[in-house]
Design an enzyme around this catalytic site. Structure first.
Site, mmCIF file in Angstrom:
data_model
loop_
_atom_site.group_PDB
_atom_site.id
_atom_site.type_symbol
_atom_site.label_atom_id
_atom_site.label_comp_id
_atom_site.label_asym_id
_atom_site.label_seq_id
_atom_site.Cartn_x
_atom_site.Cartn_y
_atom_site.Cartn_z
ATOM 1 C CE LYS A 165 -4.179 -5.163 3.920
ATOM 2 N NZ LYS A 165 -3.099 -4.278 3.736
ATOM 3 C CE LYS A 208 2.285 -0.258 10.666
ATOM 4 N NZ LYS A 208 2.343 -0.730 9.272
ATOM 5 N N GLY A 209 3.170 -5.304 10.507
ATOM 6 C CA GLY A 209 4.451 -5.991 10.563
ATOM 7 C C GLY A 209 4.584 -7.232 9.715
ATOM 8 C CB THR A 213 -0.938 -0.006 1.228
ATOM 9 O OG1 THR A 213 -1.455 -1.324 1.417
ATOM 10 C CG2 THR A 213 -2.089 0.962 1.044
ATOM 11 N N GLY A 260 0.502 1.470 5.932
ATOM 12 C CA GLY A 260 -0.553 0.486 5.780
ATOM 13 C C GLY A 260 -0.743 -0.298 7.066
ATOM 14 C CD GLU A 288 5.732 -0.824 9.145
ATOM 15 O OE1 GLU A 288 5.660 -0.931 7.923
ATOM 16 O OE2 GLU A 288 5.198 -1.630 9.932
HETATM 17 C C1 5RP Z 1 4.956 -3.855 7.088
HETATM 18 C C2 5RP Z 1 3.588 -3.453 7.480
HETATM 19 C C3 5RP Z 1 2.626 -3.171 6.377
HETATM 20 O O1 5RP Z 1 2.112 -1.880 6.542
HETATM 21 C C4 5RP Z 1 1.525 -4.175 6.447
HETATM 22 O O2 5RP Z 1 2.088 -5.478 6.413
HETATM 23 C C5 5RP Z 1 0.559 -4.006 5.263
HETATM 24 O O3 5RP Z 1 1.219 -4.329 4.089
HETATM 25 P P1 5RP Z 1 0.524 -4.201 2.674
HETATM 26 O O4 5RP Z 1 0.299 -2.741 2.422
HETATM 27 O O5 5RP Z 1 1.514 -4.817 1.738
HETATM 28 O O6 5RP Z 1 -0.756 -4.980 2.723
HETATM 29 O O7 5RP Z 1 3.230 -3.352 8.617
HETATM 30 O O8 5RP Z 1 5.757 -4.131 8.201
#
Ligand code: 5RP
Length: 216
Positions: free
Chosen positions: A120, A93-94, A31, A81, A102
């Protein structure tokens, strides 16, 4: 509309929040990759800090000026994101393994905006909860944590071991406190609602914008 298109839609809306000359934290993930393109298209000149080498490289390749975090210190805005967004504003997250940086970046921003597609929001948070662990005493930390798997990836940019907690989440605040209380845990992927200023979630072409805590 595809999830990718929804990501781009939410990213475009978030990019509009960036004002010229401000200090902006950039998250990590697919994202945020859309966000970087939205920012580059908009052509706004701001100062950026990245939460991962991947984001730094992608931002620079699009012409954005990425600086060392210490050069910017406090941030006006951070945009990132999330893997899951609960109705009460708790986040996981993560998945991309960048949650330590982050969280540091989000906490230093006056305004933290979370963007996402329609996959989400969840009715309640569920495992896994990403972890970053200290390499020192790893076995002892794993024993204390319980239901955890190590990721088959290299160390984080800060030398941490990436892992996932698979136990029950229960009350997120209580789990967050337990994880934070274990000395071998450098960071967990539970982000409290108080950290977040605004959620921008795209469902098809409908943007839902919700504010909770933070300073708006
Ligand atoms: C990375 C994160 C990302 O923000 C989370 O995994 C969402 O990822 P994506 O936008 O690819 O769905 O926390 O450490």
């Amino acid at each position: 509309m595809s999830l990718d298109a929804e990501k781009r839609y939410a990213a475009d809306a978030a990019a509009e929040l960036i004002e010229s000359g401000t200090r902006v934290g950039l998250g990590t993930g697919t994202t945020v990759a859309c966000l970087l393109e939205s920012i580059a298209r908009r052509g706004v000149i701001a100062r950026y800090v990245a939460t991962s080498p991947e984001t730094a490289d992608a931002a620079r390749s699009l012409g954005l000026v990425v600086e060392a975090f210490d050069a910017l210190d406090e941030l006006d805005l951070a945009i990132d994101g999330a893997d899951q967004i609960a109705p009460d504003g708790w986040l996981i997250k993560g998945r991309g393994g960048a949650h330590l940086r982050e969280k540091i970046v989000a906490a230093s921003a006056k305004r933290f905006v979370v963007i996402g597609d329609s996959s989400k929001p969840v009715t309640s948070l569920h495992a896994p909860v990403p972890l970053e662990l200290h390499a020192f005493g790893l076995q002892s930390t794993l024993r204390e944590l319980g239901d955890v798997t190590l990721r088959a990836v290299g160390l984080s940019p800060d030398g941490g071991v990436l892992a996932d907690y698979h136990g029950d989440i229960g009350v997120p605040q209580e789990l967050a406190e337990r994880l934070s209380s274990i000395p071998g845990v450098s960071a967990h992927g539970l982000f409290a609602p108080e950290m977040v200023s605004e959620f921008i979630v795209a469902t098809g072409k409908t943007l839902s914008r919700r504010t909770l805590g933070g300073q708006l």
